[in-house]
Design a protein around this motif. Structure first.
Motif, PDB file in Angstrom:
ATOM      1  N   THR A  93       0.806  -1.229   0.000  1.00 26.08           N
ATOM      2  CA  THR A  93       0.000   0.000   0.000  1.00 26.08           C
ATOM      3  C   THR A  93       0.835   1.273   0.000  1.00 26.08           C
ATOM      4  N   ASP A  94       2.129   1.189  -0.314  1.00 25.71           N
ATOM      5  CA  ASP A  94       3.001   2.352  -0.191  1.00 25.71           C
ATOM      6  C   ASP A  94       2.650   3.473  -1.165  1.00 25.71           C
ATOM      7  N   TYR A  95       1.972   3.157  -2.246  1.00 32.97           N
ATOM      8  CA  TYR A  95       1.564   4.174  -3.214  1.00 32.97           C
ATOM      9  C   TYR A  95       0.049   4.437  -3.170  1.00 32.97           C
ATOM     10  N   ASP A  96      -0.651   3.829  -2.219  1.00 30.74           N
ATOM     11  CA  ASP A  96      -2.100   4.006  -2.113  1.00 30.74           C
ATOM     12  C   ASP A  96      -2.432   5.303  -1.376  1.00 30.74           C
ATOM     13  N   LEU A  97      -3.670   5.755  -1.563  1.00 33.88           N
ATOM     14  CA  LEU A  97      -4.125   7.013  -0.967  1.00 33.88           C
ATOM     15  C   LEU A  97      -4.964   6.723   0.272  1.00 33.88           C
ATOM     16  N   PHE A  98      -4.655   7.432   1.382  1.00 31.44           N
ATOM     17  CA  PHE A  98      -5.337   7.235   2.658  1.00 31.44           C
ATOM     18  C   PHE A  98      -5.914   8.553   3.160  1.00 31.44           C
ATOM     19  N   ARG A  99      -6.965   8.444   3.987  1.00 31.48           N
ATOM     20  CA  ARG A  99      -7.447   9.573   4.780  1.00 31.48           C
ATOM     21  C   ARG A  99      -6.891   9.416   6.186  1.00 31.48           C
ATOM     22  N   GLY A 100      -6.334  10.470   6.734  1.00 33.63           N
ATOM     23  CA  GLY A 100      -5.751  10.410   8.065  1.00 33.63           C
ATOM     24  C   GLY A 100      -6.803  10.427   9.161  1.00 33.63           C
ATOM     25  N   GLU A 101      -6.375  10.090  10.379  1.00 35.74           N
ATOM     26  CA  GLU A 101      -7.295  10.101  11.511  1.00 35.74           C
ATOM     27  C   GLU A 101      -7.746  11.524  11.811  1.00 35.74           C
ATOM     28  N   MET A 102      -8.930  11.639  12.434  1.00 36.48           N
ATOM     29  CA  MET A 102      -9.524  12.949  12.653  1.00 36.48           C
ATOM     30  C   MET A 102     -10.137  13.028  14.043  1.00 36.48           C
ATOM     31  N   TYR A 103      -9.808  14.097  14.775  1.00 33.32           N
ATOM     32  CA  TYR A 103     -10.407  14.382  16.071  1.00 33.32           C
ATOM     33  C   TYR A 103     -11.264  15.641  15.965  1.00 33.32           C
ATOM     34  N   SER A 104     -12.325  15.691  16.775  1.00 30.17           N
ATOM     35  CA  SER A 104     -13.131  16.902  16.860  1.00 30.17           C
ATOM     36  C   SER A 104     -13.685  17.016  18.273  1.00 30.17           C
ATOM     37  N   GLY A 111     -16.997  25.288  18.618  1.00 32.22           N
ATOM     38  CA  GLY A 111     -16.778  24.136  17.759  1.00 32.22           C
ATOM     39  C   GLY A 111     -15.321  23.992  17.351  1.00 32.22           C
ATOM     40  N   ASN A 112     -14.902  22.748  17.100  1.00 30.98           N
ATOM     41  CA  ASN A 112     -13.543  22.428  16.629  1.00 30.98           C
ATOM     42  C   ASN A 112     -12.482  22.961  17.582  1.00 30.98           C
ATOM     43  N   ILE A 113     -12.659  22.679  18.860  1.00 29.44           N
ATOM     44  CA  ILE A 113     -11.757  23.208  19.886  1.00 29.44           C
ATOM     45  C   ILE A 113     -10.322  22.750  19.662  1.00 29.44           C
ATOM     46  N   LEU A 114     -10.119  21.499  19.269  1.00 27.65           N
ATOM     47  CA  LEU A 114      -8.764  20.951  19.131  1.00 27.65           C
ATOM     48  C   LEU A 114      -8.052  21.436  17.873  1.00 27.65           C
ATOM     49  N   ASN A 115      -8.786  21.966  16.901  1.00 28.73           N
ATOM     50  CA  ASN A 115      -8.194  22.398  15.636  1.00 28.73           C
ATOM     51  C   ASN A 115      -7.314  21.301  15.039  1.00 28.73           C
ATOM     52  N   ALA A 116      -7.825  20.073  15.059  1.00 24.92           N
ATOM     53  CA  ALA A 116      -7.073  18.954  14.489  1.00 24.92           C
ATOM     54  C   ALA A 116      -7.082  19.051  12.967  1.00 24.92           C
ATOM     55  N   PRO A 117      -6.013  18.617  12.298  1.00 23.61           N
ATOM     56  CA  PRO A 117      -5.941  18.758  10.848  1.00 23.61           C
ATOM     57  C   PRO A 117      -6.771  17.704  10.128  1.00 23.61           C
ATOM     58  N   TRP A 118      -7.192  18.045   8.933  1.00 23.39           N
ATOM     59  CA  TRP A 118      -7.786  17.110   7.974  1.00 23.39           C
ATOM     60  C   TRP A 118      -6.674  16.747   7.000  1.00 23.39           C
ATOM     61  N   ILE A 119      -6.363  15.436   6.879  1.00 20.62           N
ATOM     62  CA  ILE A 119      -5.174  15.007   6.136  1.00 20.62           C
ATOM     63  C   ILE A 119      -5.521  13.856   5.192  1.00 20.62           C
ATOM     64  N   TYR A 159      -8.675  24.499  10.116  1.00 22.90           N
ATOM     65  CA  TYR A 159      -9.835  25.389  10.050  1.00 22.90           C
ATOM     66  C   TYR A 159      -9.996  26.287  11.273  1.00 22.90           C
ATOM     67  N   GLN A 160      -9.370  25.927  12.385  1.00 23.18           N
ATOM     68  CA  GLN A 160      -9.453  26.644  13.658  1.00 23.18           C
ATOM     69  C   GLN A 160     -10.893  26.636  14.207  1.00 23.18           C
ATOM     70  N   GLN A 161     -11.098  27.365  15.316  1.00 16.05           N
ATOM     71  CA  GLN A 161     -12.340  27.266  16.075  1.00 16.05           C
ATOM     72  C   GLN A 161     -13.402  28.262  15.587  1.00 16.05           C
ATOM     73  N   ARG A 162     -14.638  27.962  15.986  1.00 11.53           N
ATOM     74  CA  ARG A 162     -15.723  28.932  15.821  1.00 11.53           C
ATOM     75  C   ARG A 162     -16.509  28.954  17.126  1.00 11.53           C
ATOM     76  N   PHE A 163     -17.058  30.125  17.479  1.00 12.52           N
ATOM     77  CA  PHE A 163     -17.887  30.194  18.674  1.00 12.52           C
ATOM     78  C   PHE A 163     -19.122  31.026  18.372  1.00 12.52           C
ATOM     79  N   GLN A 164     -20.145  30.830  19.192  1.00 10.74           N
ATOM     80  CA  GLN A 164     -21.417  31.503  18.961  1.00 10.74           C
ATOM     81  C   GLN A 164     -22.156  31.679  20.283  1.00 10.74           C
ATOM     82  N   LEU A 165     -22.820  32.824  20.436  1.00 12.44           N
ATOM     83  CA  LEU A 165     -23.708  33.117  21.556  1.00 12.44           C
ATOM     84  C   LEU A 165     -25.101  33.329  21.013  1.00 12.44           C
ATOM     85  N   GLY A 166     -26.105  32.965  21.798  1.00  9.04           N
ATOM     86  CA  GLY A 166     -27.452  33.136  21.271  1.00  9.04           C
ATOM     87  C   GLY A 166     -28.530  32.979  22.312  1.00  9.04           C
TER      88      GLY A 166
END
Length: 980
Positions: free
Chosen positions: A914-925, A945-953, A968-975
């Motif tokens: 699989t050395d030339y295959d394409l993978f999606r990396g692990e993702m935290y949120s 949202g997205n407090i950890l700012n984990a990368p999409w790879i 993408y970094q974080q977003r916040f909202q009040l309401g």
């Protein structure tokens, strides 16, 4: 004495399915309520007998064929006190029990309760729907969705066991279940599978960005199927029920504002829903609307690799995205009860998402058709998605035994680019690139290797390659977190001149102009029910991808001088000083000033006849690449089913039957001859490539049996077993004839395979469910899928290392399998005292393993797009006026596509691993929400949202060899929310 047909059927059913029971005399009727709210899914039993029933969406129940006698009627509903009513059944009047009121078993502080715990869309309502379903399901309530900052329904679904979510610039876009490939999961709205369109992924996978979560009443995640359910759902199905007609007056308002950190600009959201019911209870309606406007940004690094023989890098691309997205949604539901036996309804929904997207890009080209250079891009486009449709439904119950229902629906979904650059929709409308190029350079960070990227032997031919990490045979190459290109001369801003401008165009339409279905249900007895029906769906679609080009009109002697970038109004690139700072400082301050947003808008007006234009038609030399990028299709699916539902004693329930689905597909696309024709145009001999249409017609039929069994251990726990045969139809891009689809920016050409077969799966499921209280549930499940003809992506690179073009095609594998374990728990700590009993926790985990046999590889490997590990963990506190929740989501790495390039001389597979295959990396949120009740109807909230700012790879072979990295970094909202 002659024997009637009914007696024959009765004898057979009683002999094989149920124990003997007395002849029926009465139908016991009633309605289960709590105060002024009806309760759906209440279990009603005649104790000491096998007669019983479940209340419907109006709280009503019927128990048929009950002999004259004396009974105790027991009514159970999770979270309410059990009630037993003595019934002396000796007349039709006595059989009418009227309203049966239940009392909650836990006192609720009414002063701060925003919505009653047992109303439609509540978490308790979802628990009861899970328990009373005749399939293995998980139900997400509207109340549950509101407890986390989930802005579309994909982000809500990712919280359940086995759900994998794909992201688009940090927002949820696609969902798949049980770690299976995304297009194995069916997406339905009010029971109908939606037409799908997407900018980059033309599959049967629905893009949820167009559909706000505020329009949804509940979500059914289905893991096993019954014959009345569409069978194209190997992974499972997600069915979204939009806000329906209410059984009492309803008003909900949500107003919020916040900021996206990376964009540094404010966002806002407004949701309103209103509904009511007439005094005579015959007519009810609801109307809902939503707007969500948010700026966004993304820091992206992408590497373009060269060919099948080494991991040399052709390009390093740094991409700075920013823009504004606006999602609009609306929903209308009507219901009219003409009589107790006849009712009609309709739903209409619409959603849109407009993305005003900008991008600044810098390319370091070690190997490029224009030579070694650095290129600067300013890019702008307006992306538009539109979804709308609805249905008309009817239900008729001529008697206690028979129910006939039907539905007619239509849906339309489209993607296109907006008015830029011509202020109207034209063939030029698209994602427009302004390309400025440096003079020729020489990069000094390349190493000389043999053709395969290895250290050359003495006297061997060598090649200059840029290799990173362990791919560098002379030692460790650059880490992807700090690749530092080293040109012999560093260009200044004054060195960049206009190379070209071009517009990437895309118009994708898919619609289901006619969806019709009818069902007939015959309640033979309280123990046995038969159901049959049919469904027809017509699907039509087209996809047109192309390019429009502008270039300097050097044929006019007035315009021969190169046009410098500095001759335009320039702007600093956002986040230049912090770009990709999550990786290192290497990518900071890499961007020169570039065209301002206003200069992009006025570019073509200012340039005037300085530029010449070139259509992507047969007279364009590049047309031979693009000719296959336009195709259309028409698919009709005709289905019919028969099924039964039988209770065996008081413990077992069996649901089984058969479904047949016939599919007919007509699909056409263009190709072109290898030998070009010639024509003299303006006195100049031109080569051109006339398109030739290719059409494929295919039909196939599948017989799809299924069987579900439920064993009720006791009222609070049950065991569910299921076996079924399901299918997956190939995506339309996968089966298209003709030349391949050209993805210019990704340097890919994607060829369809008209001989591709549908994927078939035999599915086995077992699930144990334990209901601990009003909202507490523990679930354990196992599943196994034996798969035939899994469709996988094959990647192979062009033999020319300069172009770096990858070819994609599709193939069927042989026998494959997926096996997995699921476990989930949601528990309130109400066994604690005082302050502490407001705490609770929920967690779920899905572990799966799979194997497929890849032609040419010696051992089996995981299926493409199959995720081995997914888990969610949430901690929450709910007491008094406070409701707060912190949720972590994890999705493990998985394989996307296989590189099955072959040696052109021997035809042998180049890569056995699989050395030339394409993978999606692990993702935290990690996400958080806090709400505080201000009064009975008002509450204030804050969310991040997205407090950890984990990368999409994505990466090639190993995580240290990335193809694309995004932050993408974080977003916040009040309401503030109001709920009547």
């Amino acid at each position: 004495m002659p024997v009637s047909l009914k007696q024959i059927i009765s004898s057979a059913v009683v002999t094989f399915l149920v124990p003997a029971f007395s002849f029926a005399q009465y139908t016991v009727r009633g309605r289960v309520v709590s105060k002024d709210v009806t309760l759906t899914g209440a279990v009603v039993n005649l104790t000491g007998t096998s007669w019983g029933g479940v209340s419907d969406t109006g709280g009503k129940f019927e128990i048929t064929d009950v002999p004259k006698g004396t009974y105790d009627v027991q009514v159970n509903y999770i979270g309410f006190k059990k009630r037993i009513i003595h019934l002396q059944l000796n007349s039709e009047q006595a059989a009418k029990m009227g309203d049966i009121a239940l009392e909650e078993d836990v006192t609720v502080n009414k002063e701060v309760t925003i919505t009653s715990a047992y109303t439609k869309g509540s978490e308790m309502d979802a628990i009861n729907k899970t328990k009373t379903s005749n399939k293995i399901v998980t139900v997400i309530s509207a109340e549950g969705m509101q407890k986390l900052p989930d802005k579309n329904v994909a982000e809500a679904v990712q919280r359940v066991a086995g759900a994998k979510m794909e992201r688009n610039k940090g927002e949820g876009s696609n969902i798949s279940l049980r770690g299976t490939p995304g297009d194995w999961t069916a997406t339905l709205i009010n029971g109908d599978r939606m037409p799908t369109v997407d900018e980059d992924n033309p599959s049967r996978t629905f893009d949820f960005q167009v559909f706000p979560s505020s329009l949804v009443e509940d979500i059914f995640i289905t893991r096993s199927i019954t014959p009345d359910f569409e069978a194209d759902n190997i992974g499972g199905a997600v069915n979204f029920h939009t806000l329906g007609a209410p059984d009492k007056k309803m008003l909900r308002v949500n107003l919020g504002a916040g900021q996206n950190i990376i964009a540094g600009k404010p966002l806002y959201q407004a949701d309103v829903a209103f509904g009511n019911i007439s005094k005579n209870k015959k007519f009810s309606y609801s109307v809902a609307g939503s707007v969500y406007n948010r700026p966004y940004g993304a820091d992206v690094m992408q590497l373009i690799y060269s060919n099948n023989y080494n991991h040399a890098i052709n390009k390093l691309q740094l991409k700075d995205y920013f823009g504004t997205r606006q999602t609009l949604g609306s929903n209308i539901a009507l219901q009219y009860k003409a009589t107790e036996k006849l009712k009609f309804g309709c739903h209409f929904m619409a959603g849109s998402m407009e993305d005003d997207k900008y991008q600044y890009r810098k390319d370091f080209n070690w190997s490029d058709g224009s030579g070694e250079r650095i290129r600067l891009y300013a890019i702008h486009g307006v992306l538009e998605r539109r979804l709308y449709g609805g249905d008309i439904t009817g239900e008729w119950k001529p008697n206690d035994k028979l129910t006939i229902d039907g539905k007619i629906a239509t849906y339309n979904n489209r993607f296109q680019y907006g008015n830029f650059p011509d202020n109207t929709h034209t063939s030029r409308s698209g994602y427009v690139y302004f390309d400025f190029i440096s003079p020729l350079l020489q990069f000094n960070d390349e190493v000389n290797t043999d053709f395969y990227g290895n250290m050359p032997k003495p006297g061997a031919i060598t090649y200059p390659y840029k290799l990173i990490g362990a791919d560098n045979p002379y030692g460790t190459g650059d880490n992807y977190k700090s690749i530092i290109p080293k040109p012999d001369v560093t260009p200044t801003l004054n060195d960049y001149t206009l190379n070209q401008a071009y517009s990437s165009t895309n118009r994708t339409i898919e619609k289901d102009p006619v969806v019709g279905q009818a069902n007939i249900t015959w309640k033979y007895s309280d123990k046995i029910k038969f159901r049959a029906g049919f469904k027809f769906r017509q699907k039509e679609g087209s996809r047109e991808i192309s390019q429009f080009q502008w270039y300097q009109n050097t044929g006019d002697p007035r315009y021969t001088a190169k046009i410098p970038l500095t001759s335009f109004g320039l702007a600093d690139v956002p986040r230049n000083s912090t770009f990709l700072s999550e990786l290192s400082d290497a990518y900071k301050n890499q961007f020169f000033p570039n065209l301002s947003t206003s200069q992009m808008g006025s570019f073509f007006t200012r340039m005037g006849d300085t530029l010449a234009t070139r259509e992507m038609d047969k007279f364009n030399n590049d047309f031979r690449y693009w000719v296959g990028s336009r195709y259309k299709y028409k698919e009709s699916v005709t289905a019919a089913y028969v099924m039964f539902e039988a209770s065996l004693g008081s413990k077992w329930k069996i649901i089984g039957g058969f479904r047949g689905e016939n599919t007919h597909l007509t699909e056409s696309a263009d190709t072109t001859s290898i030998n070009a024709d010639t024509a003299t145009i303006g006195g100049v001999l031109n080569y051109y490539y006339p398109p030739e249409t290719r059409t494929v017609n295919r039909s196939y039929f599948q017989l799809l049996p299924s069987l579900n069994a439920e064993y009720s251990i006791n009222y609070k726990s049950d065991l569910r077993l299921a076996v079924s045969r399901t299918m997956h139809r190939p995506n339309f891009e996968e089966t298209k004839p003709g030349m391949g689809v050209y993805k210019y920016e990704e340097l890919e050409i994607i060829f369809g395979n008209p001989q591709l077969r549908p994927t078939i799966s035999y599915n086995f499921d077992a699930t144990y469910q334990l209901y601990l209280g009003k909202r507490d549930l523990i679930t354990f499940g196992i599943y196994y899928k034996s798969v035939k003809d899994h469709i996988f992506t094959v990647l192979s690179a062009d033999t020319d290392p300069v172009t770096g073009i990858f070819f994609k095609r599709y193939a069927n594998s042989g026998l494959s399998y997926i096996a997995g374990l699921e476990a989930s728990i949601d528990k309130h700590f109400d066994f604690l005292s005082g302050f502490w009993n407001g705490f609770g926790a929920s967690a779920n985990i899905t572990y799966s393993t799979s194997r497929m046999k890849v032609p040419g590889r010696p051992t089996g490997q995981a299926l493409t797009e199959q995720t081995p590990l997914i888990y969610n963990v949430s901690l929450y506190y709910e007491k008094g006026r406070v409701n707060t929740k912190l949720a972590l989501n994890y999705t493990g790495a998985y394989l996307i596509g296989l590189n099955l390039g072959t040696d052109p001389n021997t035809g042998q597979l180049l890569h056995k691993d699989t050395d030339y295959d394409l993978f999606r990396g692990e993702m935290y949120s990690l996400d958080y929400e806090l709400s505080v009740g201000i009064s009975k109807h008002f509450k204030a909230y804050a969310e991040v949202g997205n407090i950890l700012n984990a990368p999409w790879i994505t990466y090639i072979g190993h995580a240290w060899r990335p193809k694309r990295v995004e932050y993408y970094q974080q977003r916040f909202q009040l309401g503030m929310k109001f709920d009547l």
